[in-house]
Design an enzyme around this catalytic site. Structure first.
Site, short mmCIF file in Angstrom:
data_model
loop_
_atom_site.label_atom_id
_atom_site.label_comp_id
_atom_site.label_asym_id
_atom_site.label_seq_id
_atom_site.Cartn_x
_atom_site.Cartn_y
_atom_site.Cartn_z
N LYS A 162 0.81 -1.22 0.00
CA LYS A 162 0.00 0.00 0.00
C LYS A 162 0.85 1.28 0.00
O LYS A 162 0.51 2.25 -0.68
CB LYS A 162 -0.95 0.01 1.20
CG LYS A 162 -2.05 -1.04 1.13
CD LYS A 162 -3.00 -0.90 2.32
CE LYS A 162 -4.09 -1.94 2.28
NZ LYS A 162 -5.05 -1.77 3.40
N ASP B 46 -10.27 2.58 2.76
CA ASP B 46 -10.48 1.99 4.09
C ASP B 46 -11.23 2.96 5.00
O ASP B 46 -12.06 2.53 5.81
CB ASP B 46 -9.13 1.63 4.73
CG ASP B 46 -8.53 0.37 4.13
OD1 ASP B 46 -9.29 -0.45 3.57
OD2 ASP B 46 -7.30 0.20 4.21
#
Length: 287
Positions: free
Chosen positions: A69, A105
């Site tokens: 990420k 997220d």
């Protein structure tokens, strides 16, 4: 000449455990859309080349998971303001010829809170009346969740982590609203907590449990856990034993997938009970 079907992916190392293909496959079938979504296992040293060759490989975009990420954050051409603040990217797509990155997220966690607790949860938990949201952990999930809570307008956020330095670093997101405390100070702060969130791996299958006496939490406080294997962690079981609202980690996984599907396949899917049941059944069959 026929147009090739959209092709998306989830990339990580390892990746065999990912439920994302089940989620997106469910939505593709539900909407009757052509397209594919596949797992791709890429080592960290090979990840930059993988990203640079996405278009050549025929991908329209995809999801990024551990450990890539932060690397994806550095490799894209354009970032959403949210991804810039979080410092990590989990969703990639092409737009105007450029590779864009977002971190879904944060909205995924908030959407699951809304679905689980109702849109009025800041009032119901006491957050709207001065209680704090207490976040356990200081990794990527904690950072994303803090950004989501800040964007939702919460005024009091507390971070606790075994490494005090990592917790302290997260206060830079908004020093006026975020404070850091030592891990052993958590019990003393529970009486003022309206929302307790575990972002650590404690309680995950194969990990040590999160041992925390929830007796000091005030009535109406909610407890959330980002762990979803097992679905009912010891922390959530303790919350339910006290008749406190408990929010499991699966909903965050489901809701964070929505924006990517919209980018790649042109439809906005809905997180439904049938989708959740399908993933729960898969978790059970592999657990």
């Amino acid at each position: 000449m026929t147009t090739p079907h959209p092709r998306a992916f989830v990339v990580g190392h390892p990746i065999a455990h990912s439920r994302s293909p089940l989620i997106h496959g469910h939505w593709l079938a539900e909407h009757g859309l052509p397209g594919t979504y596949e797992r791709v296992d890429v080592r960290p040293d090979a990840f930059p080349d993988f990203v640079r060759s996405l278009r050549e490989a025929g991908f329209v975009g995809g999801n990024v998971t551990i450990p890539h990420k932060e690397a994806a954050f550095r490799l894209v051409d354009g970032l959403t303001p949210r991804a810039e603040r979080i410092g990590a990217v989990n969703t990639l797509w092409f737009e105007d010829g450029r590779l864009h990155g977002d971190n879904t997220d944060a909205p995924g966690f908030l959407a699951h809170l809304d679905a689980s607790l109702g849109a009025g949860w800041p009032e119901a938990t006491g957050i709207a009346h001065g209680r704090a949201a207490l976040v356990l952990g200081a990794g990527g999930a904690a950072r994303a969740i803090l950004v989501g809570l800040l964007d939702r307008g919460l005024e009091r956020l507390i971070v606790a982590n075994r490494s005090a330095e990592r917790a302290e670093s997260l206060t830079a997101l908004d020093p006026a609203r975020i404070s850091a405390i030592p891990w052993d100070a958590v019990p003393s702060r529970l009486p003022e907590t309206g929302l307790l969130i575990n972002t650590t791996a404690l309680g995950m299958a194969g990990q040590d449990p999160l041992t925390l006496d929830l007796a000091p939490l005030p009535g109406g406080a909610a407890v959330a856990d980002v762990v979803y294997v097992p679905l009912e962690t010891p922390l959530l079981a303790a919350a339910r034993a006290r008749d406190l609202p408990a929010v499991d980690g699966l909903g965050m996984l489901l809701h964070q997938a929505v924006p990517g599907f919209r980018h790649w396949f042109g439809r906005t899917p809905v997180v439904t009970p049938s989708l959740r049941a399908r993933i729960v059944a898969d978790l059970g069959s592999h657990g």
